[in-house]
Structure formats: structure tokens, C-alpha cells
Write an enzyme that holds these catalytic residues in place. Structure first.
Site, PDB file in Angstrom:
ATOM      1  CB  SER B 179      -0.947  -0.058   1.198  1.00  0.00           C
ATOM      2  OG  SER B 179      -1.986   0.874   1.068  1.00  0.00           O
ATOM      3  CG  ASP B 347      -6.864  -3.043  -3.261  1.00  0.00           C
ATOM      4  OD1 ASP B 347      -7.627  -2.176  -2.793  1.00  0.00           O
ATOM      5  OD2 ASP B 347      -5.627  -3.018  -3.115  1.00  0.00           O
ATOM      6  CG  HIS B 380      -5.920  -1.979   0.290  1.00  0.00           C
ATOM      7  ND1 HIS B 380      -5.193  -1.745  -0.852  1.00  0.00           N
ATOM      8  CD2 HIS B 380      -5.269  -1.314   1.284  1.00  0.00           C
ATOM      9  CE1 HIS B 380      -4.145  -0.975  -0.561  1.00  0.00           C
ATOM     10  NE2 HIS B 380      -4.168  -0.712   0.728  1.00  0.00           N
TER      11      HIS B 380
END
Lengths: 411, 411
Positions: B179, B347, B380
Site C-alpha cells: 500500500s 482491492d 486491499h
């Protein structure tokens, strides 16, 4: 491209030209009318005196009143589904591409009617007639604010039913709507199966699952956190002291929720957005250009809308389960209508799994179900601004023709 | 299931057991250390005196310092990537499933190091050492608040580089992160290509596109709308007057952003959520149970975090474009490292299109790129809690083995 973006944003207000609309604009001139209910009892068991809702219609009611199609509207929409109020209106109603003479929902044949929801977000729009927290409570002669009772999709349906009954109507050839309109359409078919012959659910859902409920709650946060919210009691203060900034943030969130990155990135390119903007690098208080753009568009429409009404609309969506008792499965079991489900493949708000779940439950029960996907880059908004792509699917469904093979549909 | 949900939520705080962790918990005991920089010049040209950041490491640095792997952390994370501080810690660091003796990132072979970011969200966590708005400005002897300069991914990278140089390190065998950690890893490879031999970007992005920038901005809204925000100047007030409610709402949004409905619906089932809850039907002020649950979990971790730091982290993400000048394409062109990209199919925050775009640009330039997808219901968060599913991919990549065929990878 920019005018297309403007059009898409308009779709969030009260009028839109669908992206694939033809050159010949609709010439239908429509008039908003008012329906009154002296005492309305909500699904939650509360009473509301002197309920008023607006409605409009396209086409003519036939003699045996068998040609009625009810259109149920989306969250930030109202009953202006087609036509124009004035010949010089910038845009017609949001589904004008499929409602009109010789269009998919053919007003030469059908009497098409739509009703403003209770707690409609456009509380201060001259073309919206609604009853909600911004309305005067006849008992106190003051605006209800948060003393207004919670209302549900069933209540929206019941006010629509009251309008229809006032016209002597007792049957719907079809009910159709996008997004929150889909929930109302499904609720119609489940609560009053003897009324509903055909159901078209576009970018819809049969129930608010945990993700959807929590996600919708996010839209309420800027409003309830606004220093001017004052527990919903702001109507008697000067407008500068209303929670307009919170409402604007909420509208910006809603717009983003309804769009897919593919389209958002096109907007960014159009306005010259780049990640590394000097203002944003030098000051934490400056905002990226895309944020300013989004907030600017939201601010333009906030003055027609009411913050409390937005909270009540969110709640109506959160409480929704088809049939308004028991499970989604039990609610869907009541449906006798022929069903057409149209999710959008790029939808990030009510993702296609909602429609797929309905489809699979209906099929498991050997009930009617036809599932067709809208493609395109708009995301959730495909169901409003891109609906014309399934014009032929809808026309065939209403004509009770057998569904065509996938991808053969085009206007 | 409930413990799994608890674990997933912990992944948003500071420790997690990956979902597929093996029985033998890591026995690595790690110590947080402090690195100081007398005067740090930001990418934006501002100076910060007396910068301190925390760091921790796993494994031993070899003699020629050629075995270094830098782990860069995610938005709500910190340098605690693996191991435990105390034998009785509930959970180890967030990527413990792939970092440790004989694990994919093998600490018998590699010296693995991670650094707390500037403006780390965990400003009040005893295990985080960071410099940001909550820090004392040496010039005024008061907390910076919003006078702290805007910082960027390049600044995070430069503080990490300072830590590494203090240890005599001049080369990274690999840099890897999920991320926001992916953005730092990519920035490393672009800004300092001579340093970086291998790059692993997990659930990552090469630049903040318009959708992502506007979406991240939503997380800031509850904070800046909080009546207690006070322009970021709250540190000298009693804690009850800090913008903790706004911070809590922001954390709830972040949690939802990082999860897919498939998993959220499982949480709902676990807590007995149903759409039509009596409290929510009877009172607009009552909340759906799933909202209360989400806010409760967010409130538990808000006290370790700082609202201003969250704003600065959002800005650092919004400003990111690989190379921090020109376009994504130009930034990626600087990369000489071997590249592994691991997006998660479900995600909804940094969708796979980000990694696919990087992959396609690198391939078009005939640069190295390997693209592998993480599957699973977490969204995610798969890149944090589900990373062990690609343990073998990462191990092979670090060993410079040829990629295996898709779906042959499993731990």
C-alpha cells in the site's frame, strides 16, 4: 469531453442528457402535480399529518388503466424522469433517453408516472414537492427537524400507491427504477405482488448488506460533524448558519461513490489535475485541484438540498430488505412479477453481486429472472446516464419478447 | 470466524497474525531503535530540526552489507513488520508470516530493516518514534500543529536512507512494502536506482490518480469538520477537547476502504447485523449495528493516533507520483531494479489497475516486471493479512528464480 462531464454531474442533480441520447431532444412538456395525504402512517408505526408529494406523468392513461408504468427515482433524484418543464430547460429528466414517444418505454403506449419521495433531498428545489424534516409540523408550526419519523422504502411505495389509487389505478404494467429506485421497485413487487406485472431493477439491491449500510453511513458523517448541524435544528437560523459545508462534503462523497476511477481520471485530465501540485505541496490547507473541482460542483447543488433529508434517505436505504420483514429470500419469494435486473459492471456502490444474488435466489425458486449487464466507464452512474445502452433490452422485456443473446443489444 | 475478524482488525493497528500463519509463532524479539537527523530538508524545501524516527531490524547485517532488505510500511502501520517486542505480545508484526528464519524473506540470510514514517499516524503509540505535527517545534517549544511542513514519499525515503547510511549501508538487495509502503518502495527504485536491486510492490500504486486523491481526501473530512479540530491546534487542551470523534470516524472509513464487501458481510453475520433493526427504525439518532461495531473498533485505536498526522499522511499519498517530478512514465523509466508487483483482485482502494499500469509501462520500456495477483475476500487488506499466499512467489523472486506458472504458488 467537458460537456459530457457536465452532463454526468447534472445527472446527480435533477436533469440529465443520457450520454448516448440522440439528436432529437424530447419535446414532452411535463407539469409537476401535488398529491396530499391527510394522515400517513409510517412502516414504523408513526403518523404524519398533511403529507404532500409531487408527481409527474408522460403519456395517457388508457380506459381500463392497464398501461401504467411507475418509475421510482434514485437517491439524489426526484420524479422528473423524462421531458422538460419548459421548452428552454437545459436538460430533460434523467431517463429521457428511454421514456418518450417511440422510445423503449413508449409514451405512445404507456402512461408513465413518477412520484417525489418522502424526505426527498431536493427539499428546496422548486420542482420538488416532498414532506420531511424541513417541512412544518402542523402540531408545532415549526419544522420537524429530527423529530420527523424514520421512513422506509415501504413508505415511499405507500405514498406512490396513494397517488396511483387517487387516479383509480390498481395495477402496474411495470415498475422500474435505478439505484434507490430499484429498491422501491423491488419492494413494490414483494409487498404488492398482485399489483406488479413486471419489475425492472437497474443498478439495484434487494437489501442493505453490512458493507452497504456502513458505506452509506459515511455520507452522513460530514453533516453530523458540522459545527452548524445543531442536532438537525437549523431551519430558523440564517442560511449562513446551516450545515451547508457538511452537506457539500456529503454530496462530493456521493458523486465519487457513483463514479468509477476510469471516468474520474478523465475528469482529472480535463481539469489538468496532477498529483504533485505546488499549492498542495507547500500548504497542508491547500487542496488538490480534483478535490476543489468536486467540492465546487457539490456546492453548486447544495443550496437546493437539505442536510437532514440526506440523513433520512440514508436511513431508508440502510433499513431496506425486500418485503421489509424476515430475509431477502423470504421477501423475494413473494414476487410474482416478471423480473429484469440490470447491474453495471463497473459499479462500485451497488456492485453487480447485489443483482446476481437476487437473480440466483429467484432462479432457485423457479421465479422469473433476466440478468443483463451495463458496461462502460461511469460506474454506478451507468444506470442513469448510460441506460440507453439497454433500451432494446427494456423494450423487448416490456413487449414480452424472449431475451436476445448477450451483446446483441444496441440502440 | 470472530477471532479471524479480530485479527484482521489488528492488522490495521500495529500487529497482526496473517490469516494463514503457521502454528509455530515467530520467536524473534525485536527492539525499536531511534535515529536522529539534526536538520532535515523536505522535498518541498522546508527544514525540520531534530527529526527522530524509529526503526527495527531482523537478522544480521553481513560483512559487505549486501544483504539488506528494507520494508516500507502502510498508512496506519509502522516499522513493526515482524517479530514481537515481548514474548507475550498478542501478535507479531504485520508481515511476520513472510519475514523470519526460513520464511520467504529469510532472516537467516537477510538483514531486514524497517523505519517509522515521518508524520506516523501512531504518534502516541509507545512503540512508534516519529516526527510530525504532534512533535515539539524546537524553535517555539510548542507542538507544530499545522505549521509542520508538508512531507512526501520522497521525504519518507530520505529518512530511511539516512538510517541506512548511519549503518554504513549503500545498497538494498530489495525494498518491499504494501500500500503506502509500495509507494515508498517504488520511489526508492526511481529516486535512487543505484541503490535498489529488487522492488516488491504489494497492493500498490505508482501515482495518486484523480480518483485516489479525491478518495483519500474523504478520510480527512471528519477531522477537519470536528468542532474540536481548531485548525489543528489542540495539543495543549485537555484530551477530551481533541478531535477524537473525527479521528474515529476517519479510522472507520479507512477500515471499510481496506475491506471488500465479501468480508464485511461475514462480519455482519457474526455480529447479528440485519438491515431492518428496530432501534434504527424507531430513531434517526440510533445507528445500524454494523456502524456501531465499526466505530467501536475504531475508537479502540484512536487514542494511540493523531488526527493531524492522518491529514499529513493523506497529503503525502495525494502528492505521490513516482520520481516526484514529471509523469509516472518518466518516473518509472529511472528504475533499474527487478520488479515484482502484487495487487489484490478484490482491492477496492488501490485497485489492480494501478499495478497493471506500472507493469504495462515497464514492459513497454523493456524494463523488468512480474505481475502476480493475490486472491481472497479481504480486499486491499489481502496485501497485509493475506501476503503469505504469495510467500513462494516472493521467495523465488528474491532467489532470482524464474517465475512459476500462475496458480502454482502456495505455502
Amino acid at each position: 469531453m467537458f460537456s459530457l462531464i457536465g452532463i454526468v454531474l447534472l445527472a446527480f442533480t435533477f436533469a440529465s442528457t443520457p450520454l448516448h441520447a440522440k439528436e432529437n431532444q424530447s419535446l414532452m412538456i411535463v407539469i409537476k402535480q401535488t398529491h396530499s395525504i391527510d394522515t400517513f402512517t409510517t412502516f414504523g408505526g408513526q403518523t404524519i399529518e398533511n403529507v404532500k408529494v409531487g408527481w409527474e406523468s408522460y403519456g395517457e392513461l388508457n380506459e381500463d388503466k392497464s398501461n401504467v408504468i411507475l418509475i421510482t427515482h434514485y437517491f439524489t433524484g426526484n420524479s422528473h424522469a423524462a421531458g422538460k418543464y419548459h421548452i428552454d430547460d437545459a436538460e430533460p429528466g434523467y431517463w429521457d433517453a428511454i421514456i418518450g414517444p417511440n422510445k423503449a418505454i413508449d409514451t405512445n403506449r404507456f402512461f408513465v408516472i413518477s412520484v417525489d419521495s418522502l424526505v426527498n433531498i431536493g427539499a428546496f428545489d422548486e420542482n420538488v414537492i416532498t414532506t420531511g424534516p424541513a417541512s412544518i409540523n402542523p402540531k408545532t408550526q415549526k419544522p420537524y427537524g429530527l423529530t420527523f419519523p424514520v421512513v422506509t422504502m415501504r413508505d415511499f411505495v405507500n405514498t406512490q400507491k396513494s397517488v396511483l389509487e387517487s387516479l383509480g389505478i390498481q395495477k402496474l404494467y411495470a415498475v422500474a427504477g435505478p439505484s434507490m429506485g430499484s429498491m422501491q421497485a423491488i419492494e413494490w413487487a414483494s409487498a404488492y405482488p398482485q399489483w406488479v406485472e413486471r419489475l425492472i431493477s437497474v443498478i439495484g439491491s434487494g437489501s442493505a448488506d453490512a458493507w452497504t449500510s456502513a458505506y452509506l453511513e459515511q455520507w452522513t458523517v460530514p453533516i453530523t460533524m458540522d459545527i452548524n448541524f445543531n442536532g438537525g435544528d437549523y431551519y430558523n437560523l440564517p442560511k449562513e448558519q446551516w450545515p451547508t459545508l457538511g452537506l457539500t462534503h456529503a454530496l462530493a462523497m456521493i458523486t465519487q461513490s457513483a463514479l468509477h476511477p476510469n471516468f474520474f481520471i478523465q475528469i482529472g485530465a480535463q481539469i489538468g489535475y496532477t498529483p504533485l501540485e505546488e499549492d498542495a505541496l507547500q500548504s497542508i490547507s491547500a487542496k488538490p485541484s480534483i478535490v476543489n473541482w468536486l467540492m465546487g460542483r457539490a456546492a453548486e447543488r447544495a443550496h437546493l438540498m437539505d442536510a437532514n433529508h440526506l440523513l433520512y434517505l440514508v436511513r431508508a436505504n440502510q433499513l431496506f430488505v425486500t418485503g421489509m420483514q424476515g430475509t431477502l429470500e423470504e421477501g423475494l419469494k413473494q414476487i410474482t412479477a416478471k423480473v429484469l435486473l440490470i447491474p453495471a459492471t463497473t459499479d462500485l456502490l451497488l456492485m453487480p453481486y447485489h443483482a446476481e444474488k437476487i437473480d440466483s435466489i429467484l432462479r432457485a425458486n423457479e421465479q422469473s429472472s433476466q440478468l443483463e449487464y451495463l458496461s462502460g466507464d461511469l460506474g454506478h452512474l451507468e444506470g442513469v446516464a448510460g441506460i440507453v445502452k439497454h433500451a432494446n433490452t427494456i423494450r423487448a422485456f416490456l413487449n414480452d419478447e424472449a431475451p436476445k443473446a448477450a451483446n446483441s443489444d444496441n440502440e
